[in-house]
Write an enzyme that holds these catalytic residues in place. Sequence first.
Site, PDB file in Angstrom:
ATOM      1  CB  SER A   3      50.836  63.204  31.553  1.00 47.72           C
ATOM      2  OG  SER A   3      51.874  63.053  32.498  1.00 47.72           O
ATOM      3  CE1 TYR A  43      46.991  61.450  35.581  1.00 45.56           C
ATOM      4  CE2 TYR A  43      49.314  60.862  35.654  1.00 45.56           C
ATOM      5  CZ  TYR A  43      48.323  61.777  35.375  1.00 45.56           C
ATOM      6  OH  TYR A  43      48.659  63.018  34.889  1.00 45.56           O
TER       7      TYR A  43
END
Length: 277
Positions: free
Chosen positions: A134, A147
Amino acid sequence: MSSSPIALVTGASSGIGQASAISLAAAGWTVIGAARRLDRLEPLRAKGVTPHVLDVSDDRSMVALVDDVIADHGRIDVLVNNAGYSVFGAVEDVPVEVARRQLEVNVLGLSRMSQLVLPHMRAAGSGRIINIASVAGRVSEPLGGWYHASKYAVEALSDAMRMELAPHGVTVSIIEPGAIRTEFGGIAAESLAEYSGSGAYAGQARRMARAHEQMFGSAAADVDVVVDAIVHAATARRPRARYQVPASAKAMVAATKVVPARVMDAAMGRMFGTHRA
């Protein structure tokens, strides 16, 4: 044994994993789509994708999946490591057992799946591993520390694997999506409410949730841009080491290389409403 290339896609029950599995199958690949819930995978059969149960936090489940694919098809040409999820909330608020689970699924699950397919790829002298990271693995937001930690780890592991595997004919590509129109915004909002919805970070959590819902709503890019990157990494003669999509993700990563941390922090604070009044 199939004469078409074999792709194994984890986290195939929704979002990026589902769309990429369908796209590869439409292009003539033999695709095994894996996820925890078989009922959510069953509709993929009509799209040419073979469903298989997988829990990337359960070693027996991962071993069984790879063994079954090798028994059925004799090889695995591409592994798309897409299985993962997000936990949002202040680092102080998220319970350590929840943080541990985040790292177990997003980092160790991906690593173990790679360990299991690599002996077969090395024996064949070819293969591709595509890790879905990501832009969150390059740029951190407030209230997303665990995260981000998982995605930064995926970046580091992928870089090491790419160099280790080059002499064996196996390539490693990292996909770094930015704001993509998925369920991510809603899931992040729920997580923020659960872990930081009250207490010292409650105001920040509410503002962050609103910002995420907007960012991953109608203005976000379609999942097709990520699927196109995955297909390129799977099929190109010389796949890239990194794919940042959409263009806004590439711009954000580029900014971190030239913008001082203090200025970047202030920009993030304005973007997500977490700056000090």
